[in-house]
Design a protein around this motif. Structure first.
Motif, PDB file in Angstrom:
ATOM      1  N   ASN A   1       0.800  -1.228   0.000  1.00  0.00           N
ATOM      2  CA  ASN A   1       0.000   0.000   0.000  1.00  0.00           C
ATOM      3  C   ASN A   1       0.834   1.281   0.000  1.00  0.00           C
ATOM      4  O   ASN A   1       0.303   2.346  -0.260  1.00  0.00           O
ATOM      5  CB  ASN A   1      -0.971   0.019   1.180  1.00  0.00           C
ATOM      6  CG  ASN A   1      -0.264   0.130   2.510  1.00  0.00           C
ATOM      7  OD1 ASN A   1       0.680  -0.612   2.780  1.00  0.00           O
ATOM      8  ND2 ASN A   1      -0.712   1.026   3.351  1.00  0.00           N
TER       9      ASN A   1
ATOM     10  N   ALA B   1      -2.717  -2.052  -3.886  1.00  0.00           N
ATOM     11  CA  ALA B   1      -2.573  -1.348  -2.616  1.00  0.00           C
ATOM     12  C   ALA B   1      -3.582  -1.788  -1.558  1.00  0.00           C
ATOM     13  O   ALA B   1      -3.523  -1.344  -0.426  1.00  0.00           O
ATOM     14  CB  ALA B   1      -2.702   0.158  -2.846  1.00  0.00           C
ATOM     15  N   SER B   2      -4.489  -2.698  -1.938  1.00  0.00           N
ATOM     16  CA  SER B   2      -5.510  -3.151  -0.984  1.00  0.00           C
ATOM     17  C   SER B   2      -5.846  -4.614  -1.257  1.00  0.00           C
ATOM     18  O   SER B   2      -5.513  -5.159  -2.313  1.00  0.00           O
ATOM     19  CB  SER B   2      -6.783  -2.314  -1.134  1.00  0.00           C
ATOM     20  OG  SER B   2      -7.389  -2.579  -2.393  1.00  0.00           O
TER      21      SER B   2
ATOM     22  N   LYS C   1      -8.853  -5.759  -1.766  1.00  0.00           N
ATOM     23  CA  LYS C   1      -9.814  -5.770  -2.877  1.00  0.00           C
ATOM     24  C   LYS C   1      -9.096  -5.688  -4.226  1.00  0.00           C
ATOM     25  O   LYS C   1      -9.398  -6.457  -5.147  1.00  0.00           O
ATOM     26  CB  LYS C   1     -10.797  -4.611  -2.735  1.00  0.00           C
ATOM     27  CG  LYS C   1     -11.833  -4.555  -3.825  1.00  0.00           C
ATOM     28  CD  LYS C   1     -12.792  -3.389  -3.629  1.00  0.00           C
ATOM     29  CE  LYS C   1     -13.802  -3.337  -4.762  1.00  0.00           C
ATOM     30  NZ  LYS C   1     -14.733  -2.218  -4.605  1.00  0.00           N
TER      31      LYS C   1
ATOM     32  N   LEU D   1      -1.760  -3.418   5.338  1.00  0.00           N
ATOM     33  CA  LEU D   1      -2.132  -2.546   4.215  1.00  0.00           C
ATOM     34  C   LEU D   1      -2.941  -1.361   4.725  1.00  0.00           C
ATOM     35  O   LEU D   1      -4.054  -1.109   4.273  1.00  0.00           O
ATOM     36  CB  LEU D   1      -2.930  -3.341   3.177  1.00  0.00           C
ATOM     37  CG  LEU D   1      -2.225  -4.543   2.571  1.00  0.00           C
ATOM     38  CD1 LEU D   1      -3.184  -5.350   1.698  1.00  0.00           C
ATOM     39  CD2 LEU D   1      -1.003  -4.108   1.783  1.00  0.00           C
TER      40      LEU D   1
ATOM     41  N   THR E   1      -5.394   0.056   6.807  1.00  0.00           N
ATOM     42  CA  THR E   1      -6.494  -0.309   7.705  1.00  0.00           C
ATOM     43  C   THR E   1      -6.878  -1.778   7.615  1.00  0.00           C
ATOM     44  O   THR E   1      -7.839  -2.207   8.256  1.00  0.00           O
ATOM     45  CB  THR E   1      -7.742   0.546   7.397  1.00  0.00           C
ATOM     46  OG1 THR E   1      -8.153   0.301   6.051  1.00  0.00           O
ATOM     47  CG2 THR E   1      -7.459   2.027   7.593  1.00  0.00           C
ATOM     48  N   GLU E   2      -6.152  -2.550   6.825  1.00  0.00           N
ATOM     49  CA  GLU E   2      -6.465  -3.971   6.681  1.00  0.00           C
ATOM     50  C   GLU E   2      -5.179  -4.783   6.626  1.00  0.00           C
ATOM     51  O   GLU E   2      -4.104  -4.250   6.431  1.00  0.00           O
ATOM     52  CB  GLU E   2      -7.317  -4.215   5.429  1.00  0.00           C
ATOM     53  CG  GLU E   2      -6.670  -3.736   4.143  1.00  0.00           C
ATOM     54  CD  GLU E   2      -7.583  -3.836   2.926  1.00  0.00           C
ATOM     55  OE1 GLU E   2      -8.679  -4.415   3.006  1.00  0.00           O
ATOM     56  OE2 GLU E   2      -7.184  -3.331   1.887  1.00  0.00           O
TER      57      GLU E   2
END
Length: 118
Positions: free
Chosen positions: A10, A34-35, A37, A57, A59-60
């Motif tokens: 990310n 970067a995520s 998803k 990453l 917040t995840e």
């Protein structure tokens, strides 16, 4: 083996540095994503030979991506400052190679060799 690598990172500058080093080593880069998803969307369309994952990453965490890669038998490593990434990202990250963060071309080469060893 086709030399394709999925990068999940990310932090833009780190992702670009990893991409530059891997391309210099002859790898075709998928991403970077970067995520979670974005990584899963890339995996819907392409199947990399290997993957290099950041654990955190923002917040995840990358756990779901690692689980998908494991289910598809795609070898993966992390590029993390965590000594024990499984404590943050779950058991799926236990024992995987770690290129470290920051990483050097030498460390990255060693990890990629581990991932592609038959």
């Amino acid at each position: 083996m086709q030399k394709t690598v999925l990068i999940v990172e990310n932090e833009f500058l780190i992702a670009m540095d990893l991409m530059r080093m891997l391309q210099a080593l002859g790898w075709q880069v998928i991403g970077p994503a970067a995520s979670v998803k974005a990584a899963l969307q890339l995996l819907d369309h392409e199947s990399p030979a290997v993957a290099l994952l950041d654990v955190n990453l923002g917040t995840e965490v990358v756990t779901l991506v690692a689980e998908v890669l494991k289910a598809r038998n795609v070898p993966f490593a992390v590029a993390s400052a965590y000594d024990e990434p499984e404590k943050v990202g779950g058991a799926v990250l236990a024992g995987v190679p770690n290129a470290g963060k920051p990483t050097s071309e030498r460390q990255l080469m060693a990890v990629m060799a581990q991932l592609t060893a038959v």
